[in-house]
Write a protein that holds these residues in place. Structure first.
Motif, PDB file in Angstrom:
ATOM      1  N   ASP A  93       0.849  -1.192   0.000  1.00  9.37           N
ATOM      2  CA  ASP A  93       0.000   0.000   0.000  1.00  9.37           C
ATOM      3  C   ASP A  93       0.888   1.248   0.000  1.00  9.37           C
ATOM      4  O   ASP A  93       2.045   1.180   0.390  1.00  9.37           O
ATOM      5  N   ASP A 140      -5.405  -1.283  -3.649  1.00  8.58           N
ATOM      6  CA  ASP A 140      -6.134  -1.906  -4.754  1.00  8.58           C
ATOM      7  C   ASP A 140      -5.195  -2.220  -5.917  1.00  8.58           C
ATOM      8  O   ASP A 140      -5.240  -3.309  -6.492  1.00  8.58           O
ATOM      9  N   LEU A 143      -3.133  -5.324  -5.339  1.00  8.41           N
ATOM     10  CA  LEU A 143      -3.873  -6.566  -5.589  1.00  8.41           C
ATOM     11  C   LEU A 143      -4.021  -6.810  -7.091  1.00  8.41           C
ATOM     12  O   LEU A 143      -3.904  -7.944  -7.561  1.00  8.41           O
ATOM     13  N   GLN A 144      -4.265  -5.721  -7.843  1.00 10.24           N
ATOM     14  CA  GLN A 144      -4.351  -5.844  -9.302  1.00 10.24           C
ATOM     15  C   GLN A 144      -3.028  -6.330  -9.866  1.00 10.24           C
ATOM     16  O   GLN A 144      -2.985  -7.186 -10.740  1.00 10.24           O
ATOM     17  N   ARG A 157     -11.201 -13.556  -0.867  1.00 13.09           N
ATOM     18  CA  ARG A 157      -9.856 -13.430  -1.432  1.00 13.09           C
ATOM     19  C   ARG A 157      -9.171 -14.780  -1.541  1.00 13.09           C
ATOM     20  O   ARG A 157      -8.314 -14.967  -2.403  1.00 13.09           O
ATOM     21  N   LYS A 177     -11.533   2.672   1.688  1.00 14.02           N
ATOM     22  CA  LYS A 177     -10.514   2.431   0.667  1.00 14.02           C
ATOM     23  C   LYS A 177     -11.006   1.422  -0.367  1.00 14.02           C
ATOM     24  O   LYS A 177     -11.562   0.387  -0.018  1.00 14.02           O
ATOM     25  N   ARG A 178     -10.777   1.759  -1.618  1.00 10.42           N
ATOM     26  CA  ARG A 178     -11.230   0.905  -2.713  1.00 10.42           C
ATOM     27  C   ARG A 178     -10.651  -0.510  -2.556  1.00 10.42           C
ATOM     28  O   ARG A 178      -9.460  -0.685  -2.368  1.00 10.42           O
ATOM     29  N   GLY A 179     -11.539  -1.474  -2.593  1.00 11.48           N
ATOM     30  CA  GLY A 179     -11.095  -2.866  -2.542  1.00 11.48           C
ATOM     31  C   GLY A 179     -10.768  -3.374  -1.157  1.00 11.48           C
ATOM     32  O   GLY A 179     -10.311  -4.506  -1.006  1.00 11.48           O
ATOM     33  N   SER A 180     -11.022  -2.561  -0.115  1.00 14.39           N
ATOM     34  CA  SER A 180     -10.606  -2.979   1.227  1.00 14.39           C
ATOM     35  C   SER A 180     -11.754  -3.617   1.999  1.00 14.39           C
ATOM     36  O   SER A 180     -12.917  -3.531   1.626  1.00 14.39           O
ATOM     37  N   GLU A 202     -14.286  -1.102   3.065  1.00 15.21           N
ATOM     38  CA  GLU A 202     -15.288  -0.801   2.053  1.00 15.21           C
ATOM     39  C   GLU A 202     -16.376  -1.883   2.055  1.00 15.21           C
ATOM     40  O   GLU A 202     -17.572  -1.567   2.028  1.00 15.21           O
ATOM     41  N   ALA A 219     -15.575   5.422  -2.524  1.00 13.50           N
ATOM     42  CA  ALA A 219     -14.282   4.739  -2.416  1.00 13.50           C
ATOM     43  C   ALA A 219     -13.153   5.622  -2.912  1.00 13.50           C
ATOM     44  O   ALA A 219     -13.263   6.245  -3.963  1.00 13.50           O
ATOM     45  N   ALA A 277      -8.579   5.807  -3.141  1.00 16.18           N
ATOM     46  CA  ALA A 277      -7.500   4.831  -3.295  1.00 16.18           C
ATOM     47  C   ALA A 277      -6.570   4.720  -2.096  1.00 16.18           C
ATOM     48  O   ALA A 277      -6.008   3.666  -1.851  1.00 16.18           O
TER      49      ALA A 277
END
Ligand code: GLN
Length: 482
Positions: A46, A87, A90-91, A111, A151-154, A157, A173, A175
């Motif tokens: 992060d 995010d 992870l991508q 996940r 946070k996006r993807g957390s 969220e 959301a 980043a």
């Protein structure tokens, strides 16, 4: 390196195969310790998630950083850390741009479908915080009609979304943690949902927030690799973690960061300026590098496809039109994501961030250059070509001696314009973790929470450089295009 990681997978697979033939299990045939020894792994993290990862004097530090580095040392491998954002990390893992992720990442059932996790190394949970001076929001029930941020993807969220209908609020959301906290302090959102140890740490550092609810039952953090990939890295992480827990190193790391004393006094604007200039200059260098490379390639593309566009051949004109419409008809940001995250997933071939960035910018700018070249050539009076041809000059000579010199004069201001646009567009590459100027700025305010001032400095740098370069280009234009 990723390639090394891939090789290891191949070797492990071979060993497993050999083991299969010999009738021994793969685990017996390959020892995890030996499999990772000497390897270098790329690890995504992060941008800011203090005390797990954050920057101090430009250096990445925190519990996760110490943990992965100490485990690497313990197990005889090396790591290259990429601070991408949660995010994006992870991508990047999913598209094999990194070998593993350590980012205060919660081990969740969802996940586990796509990632393999290490043993848990820290227990966490989600909590809500509001601005320090907010006396109205004291629980979820007060959120009705309001907007909260996560946070996006957390997991934060996911949690906020799971209760938003019940309490009738909207979830936005963002980043990274720094912009989320700013959003709350600016009053754009009334509350933030984030992991409680991180909120607690920030609040203790006087980040302007306070927590008002109890923490929710949450998951533990784990180190993640792609499902079925880099098993030797995961095994080494677990072995290393167990050893650090036995020898007291793990506890020492936690103590260092969790018992962080009072926050450092904030330096003034000029302190911030002098602290951030080295990193920003590094970023500016990369901005200029990416711009220079992209513009050169775009120029070549523009000339080639521009001539295609004015050619007699329908096929060539068609090819050029398709190219231009694709790159002019899709957003640059989508193109950047596609080249960096999408293409590797489709082809299985990883691509480094500079290549992906330059590819995106040059193909994009090339499309605009094509139109500039076409427009330039076509704006020269056809009578000029006719005159040249009737004097007995061939097509090429007429182009070269009569049409192009006039066309270039017409095109130059548009070229300069495109150059400036491409320079500014490099800032979009921050989202794929290209360490240019905007990215460096984000890293800085992610660590010190001084978003406004840092962005002012970043904007001033762009302004100065762009205006200097424009002045220079205009001078050259005047001199050569008389
Ligand atoms: N623990 C949370 C998650 O995994 C948030 C992690 C983070 O923001 N770095 O979703």
């Amino acid at each position: 390196m990723f390639r090394a990681g891939k090789l290891t997978v191949a070797v492990t697979a071979l060993l497993a195969l050999a083991g299969g033939f010999l009738g021994v299990s793969a685990a017996a045939a390959s020892q995890p310790q030996a499999a990772t020894a000497g390897e270098n792994y790329v690890i995504g993290t992060d941008t800011t998630f203090a005390p797990f990862e954050y920057r101090e004097n430009g250096e990445l530090t925190g519990i996760d950083m110490d943990l992965i580095r100490d485990i690497a040392e313990n197990q005889g491998f090396t790591v290259e850390i990429k601070s991408l954002g949660f995010d994006a990390a992870l991508q990047a893992l999913q598209s094999n741009q990194v070998d593993g992720v350590i980012a205060g990442m919660s081990i969740t059932d969802e996940r586990k479908l796509i990632f393999d996790f290490s043993d848990p190394y820290f227990d966490s949970g989600v909590q809500m915080a509001v601005a320090e001076d907010n006396t109205e929001i004291t629980g979820y029930a007060d959120l009705a009609g309001e907007t909260v941020v996560a946070k996006r993807g957390s997991e934060g969220e996911t949690f906020a979304n799971s209760i938003k209908d019940e309490y009738d609020f909207t979830v936005k959301a963002l980043a990274d943690s720094a912009t989320m906290y700013d959003d709350v302090k600016a009053g754009n959102s009334v509350a933030v949902f984030d992991d409680y140890p991180v909120l607690a740490y920030g609040i203790n550092q006087n980040n302007g927030l306070k927590s008002v609810t109890e923490k929710e039952q949450g998951s533990s953090y784990g180190f993640a690799v792609n499902k079925g990939q880099n098993p030797e890295l995961l095994a080494a992480f677990n072995t290393g973690l167990a050893e650090l827990q036995d020898n007291g190193d793990y506890q020492a790391i936690l103590d260092t960061y969790l018992e962080q004393p009072a926050p450092a006094a904030a330096s003034g604007f000029f302190g911030l300026l002098s602290d951030s200039i080295p990193a920003l200059m590094k970023g500016l260098g990369l901005t200029l590098l990416a711009t220079g490379l992209s513009i050169l390639i775009a120029l070549v593309l523009g000339v080639v496809f521009g001539f295609f566009k004015v050619s007699e051949s329908r096929i060539l004109r068609g090819i050029a039109s398709v190219y231009v419409s694709i790159f002019r008809g899709t957003p640059l940001l989508v193109q950047a994501f596609f080249f960096y995250f999408g293409l590797p997933q489709l082809t299985g071939q990883s691509i480094d961030v500079l290549t992906a960035g330059v590819l995106t910018l040059s193909l994009n700018a090339g499309a605009y250059m094509t139109e500039i070249v076409r427009g330039g050539i076509q704006s020269v009076d056809p009578g000029q070509t006719e005159a040249g041809r009737s004097l007995g000059l061939g097509y090429v000579t007429t182009m070269r001696r009569v049409v192009l010199p006039q066309a270039v004069k017409i095109m130059t201001p548009s070229f300069i314009n495109q150059f400036v646009m491409t320079l500014k567009d490099t800032s979009l590459l921050a989202v794929i973790g290209f360490a240019e100027l905007t990215y460096q700025g984000q890293q800085i305010y992610a660590a010190n929470f001084r978003t406004g001032e840092t962005l002012l400095i970043v904007a001033a740098l762009y302004f100065i450089v762009i205006n200097l370069l424009t002045m220079l280009s205009n001078k050259l234009d005047k001199r050569f295009n008389k």
